[in-house]
Design an enzyme around this catalytic site. Sequence first.
Site, PDB file in Angstrom:
ATOM      1  N   ARG A 170       0.842  -1.187   0.000  1.00  0.00           N
ATOM      2  CA  ARG A 170       0.000   0.000   0.000  1.00  0.00           C
ATOM      3  C   ARG A 170       0.880   1.241   0.000  1.00  0.00           C
ATOM      4  O   ARG A 170       2.014   1.205   0.466  1.00  0.00           O
ATOM      5  CB  ARG A 170      -0.914   0.015   1.228  1.00  0.00           C
ATOM      6  CG  ARG A 170      -1.812  -1.220   1.364  1.00  0.00           C
ATOM      7  CD  ARG A 170      -2.565  -1.198   2.676  1.00  0.00           C
ATOM      8  NE  ARG A 170      -3.429  -2.363   2.842  1.00  0.00           N
ATOM      9  CZ  ARG A 170      -3.049  -3.495   3.438  1.00  0.00           C
ATOM     10  NH1 ARG A 170      -1.807  -3.595   3.930  1.00  0.00           N
ATOM     11  NH2 ARG A 170      -3.875  -4.512   3.554  1.00  0.00           N
ATOM     12  N   LYS A 213      -1.448  -3.014   7.973  1.00  0.00           N
ATOM     13  CA  LYS A 213      -2.564  -2.661   8.853  1.00  0.00           C
ATOM     14  C   LYS A 213      -2.485  -3.461  10.151  1.00  0.00           C
ATOM     15  O   LYS A 213      -2.089  -4.626  10.148  1.00  0.00           O
ATOM     16  CB  LYS A 213      -3.894  -2.934   8.142  1.00  0.00           C
ATOM     17  CG  LYS A 213      -4.181  -1.970   7.000  1.00  0.00           C
ATOM     18  CD  LYS A 213      -5.552  -2.214   6.409  1.00  0.00           C
ATOM     19  CE  LYS A 213      -5.873  -1.192   5.322  1.00  0.00           C
ATOM     20  NZ  LYS A 213      -7.211  -1.406   4.745  1.00  0.00           N
ATOM     21  N   HIS A 232      -2.718   2.647  -5.979  1.00  0.00           N
ATOM     22  CA  HIS A 232      -3.354   1.406  -5.522  1.00  0.00           C
ATOM     23  C   HIS A 232      -3.676   0.476  -6.691  1.00  0.00           C
ATOM     24  O   HIS A 232      -3.804  -0.735  -6.503  1.00  0.00           O
ATOM     25  CB  HIS A 232      -4.628   1.722  -4.731  1.00  0.00           C
ATOM     26  CG  HIS A 232      -4.934   0.739  -3.651  1.00  0.00           C
ATOM     27  ND1 HIS A 232      -4.165   0.610  -2.504  1.00  0.00           N
ATOM     28  CD2 HIS A 232      -5.915  -0.193  -3.540  1.00  0.00           C
ATOM     29  CE1 HIS A 232      -4.664  -0.342  -1.738  1.00  0.00           C
ATOM     30  NE2 HIS A 232      -5.720  -0.848  -2.350  1.00  0.00           N
ATOM     31  N   ARG A 267      -1.163  -2.140  -6.958  1.00  0.00           N
ATOM     32  CA  ARG A 267      -1.391  -3.231  -6.005  1.00  0.00           C
ATOM     33  C   ARG A 267      -2.412  -4.210  -6.574  1.00  0.00           C
ATOM     34  O   ARG A 267      -2.230  -5.428  -6.507  1.00  0.00           O
ATOM     35  CB  ARG A 267      -1.885  -2.645  -4.678  1.00  0.00           C
ATOM     36  CG  ARG A 267      -2.231  -3.674  -3.591  1.00  0.00           C
ATOM     37  CD  ARG A 267      -2.557  -2.931  -2.295  1.00  0.00           C
ATOM     38  NE  ARG A 267      -3.217  -3.745  -1.303  1.00  0.00           N
ATOM     39  CZ  ARG A 267      -2.591  -4.521  -0.416  1.00  0.00           C
ATOM     40  NH1 ARG A 267      -1.279  -4.613  -0.438  1.00  0.00           N
ATOM     41  NH2 ARG A 267      -3.275  -5.215   0.475  1.00  0.00           N
ATOM     42  N   HIS A 306      -3.474  -9.361   3.619  1.00  0.00           N
ATOM     43  CA  HIS A 306      -4.901  -9.398   3.917  1.00  0.00           C
ATOM     44  C   HIS A 306      -5.168 -10.298   5.124  1.00  0.00           C
ATOM     45  O   HIS A 306      -4.632 -11.405   5.206  1.00  0.00           O
ATOM     46  CB  HIS A 306      -5.693  -9.939   2.724  1.00  0.00           C
ATOM     47  CG  HIS A 306      -5.859  -8.951   1.617  1.00  0.00           C
ATOM     48  ND1 HIS A 306      -6.211  -9.304   0.333  1.00  0.00           N
ATOM     49  CD2 HIS A 306      -5.730  -7.594   1.599  1.00  0.00           C
ATOM     50  CE1 HIS A 306      -6.275  -8.220  -0.420  1.00  0.00           C
ATOM     51  NE2 HIS A 306      -5.990  -7.180   0.322  1.00  0.00           N
ATOM     52  N   TYR A 326      -9.834 -10.635  -6.522  1.00  0.00           N
ATOM     53  CA  TYR A 326      -8.927 -10.696  -7.668  1.00  0.00           C
ATOM     54  C   TYR A 326      -9.175 -11.926  -8.528  1.00  0.00           C
ATOM     55  O   TYR A 326      -8.830 -11.933  -9.706  1.00  0.00           O
ATOM     56  CB  TYR A 326      -7.474 -10.644  -7.187  1.00  0.00           C
ATOM     57  CG  TYR A 326      -7.172  -9.359  -6.460  1.00  0.00           C
ATOM     58  CD1 TYR A 326      -7.142  -8.152  -7.146  1.00  0.00           C
ATOM     59  CD2 TYR A 326      -6.960  -9.339  -5.095  1.00  0.00           C
ATOM     60  CE1 TYR A 326      -6.901  -6.956  -6.489  1.00  0.00           C
ATOM     61  CE2 TYR A 326      -6.715  -8.156  -4.417  1.00  0.00           C
ATOM     62  CZ  TYR A 326      -6.692  -6.969  -5.128  1.00  0.00           C
ATOM     63  OH  TYR A 326      -6.460  -5.792  -4.471  1.00  0.00           O
TER      64      TYR A 326
END
Length: 317
Positions: free
Chosen positions: A165, A189, A263, A266, A289, A298
Amino acid sequence: MNDPCVEHFIQYLEGEKNASEHTISNYLIDIRQYCEVTWGEDARPPYKWKDVDRFTARKFLMFFQKLEMAPTTTGRKLSALRSFYKFLLREEYVEQNPFSGLNLPKKGSYLPQILSVTEVCKLLDAPEKFNEQQTTTNPKQKLWREYMVARDAAILELLYSTGMRINELVTLPEERIDLLSGVARVRGKGKKERLCPLGSPAERALAKNLELRENVWLLEGKKNVRSPVFLNKNGGPISARSIERMMKKYVLFCGLNAELTPHSLRHSFATHLLDAGADLRSVQELLGHASLSTTQIYTHVSVERLKEVYQLAHPRA
């Protein structure tokens, strides 16, 4: 916000949830907007959290739906306020959670924008080609422009090579990049760390960026042992907003879709891996994730692309 309940909630996010600054900032934005919609922009803390009922909570959501905001945005605000009131209820600041039981707005079908492999290559070559059209006789400007080309190329290569990111990139310290092993330790994250392999082009671009960065520091006469990986024109760390503007410049230069963002690299990273046969679990790990369902978007992108190829190529499609 100088509200005791909000301050306690922030301490809870930092201490118990180990939330990032970015996450806390988003919570504060949503809570502040909630206060403005509910009590008016002139209202001052402490706020009357106990007085809010289900009708008031629904009115807050309707306010953003009338502005025709994306369902994902409204849904995020609902989740933020629901979590906030869940905390207030646990700490006995309130007697009910007015956001509990409210339904999230229905999300429309969404497929992320991606670039083809050819378009990615075109974009990655753009900094060098763009610079060929620029001329300067000023030695200092020439040195800076040489560094800027290397920096921009390294940023684009790193985004596509790792799928990280943009906020992960701008906060990536030099000591977390191992060019010998070809990996970067990325903090994502929830402050979770993951290893991101670096492709050979990304390694070369990073090495060149670091080499020319030293020349810029010497020119400025202020060598810093903890200098950022990517410098802005003032010698400080480049911001996420600057990277977005930089990519927009190269996207337009290449004649690509103007709506593409960092993004999008990504998204392209993940889709190209799956197209080439990578398994979903591995892509999940590389993207950082928490849930496999987030990565599964995806697979839908890949299927849609297969359908497009089928429609164009099959004689009886």
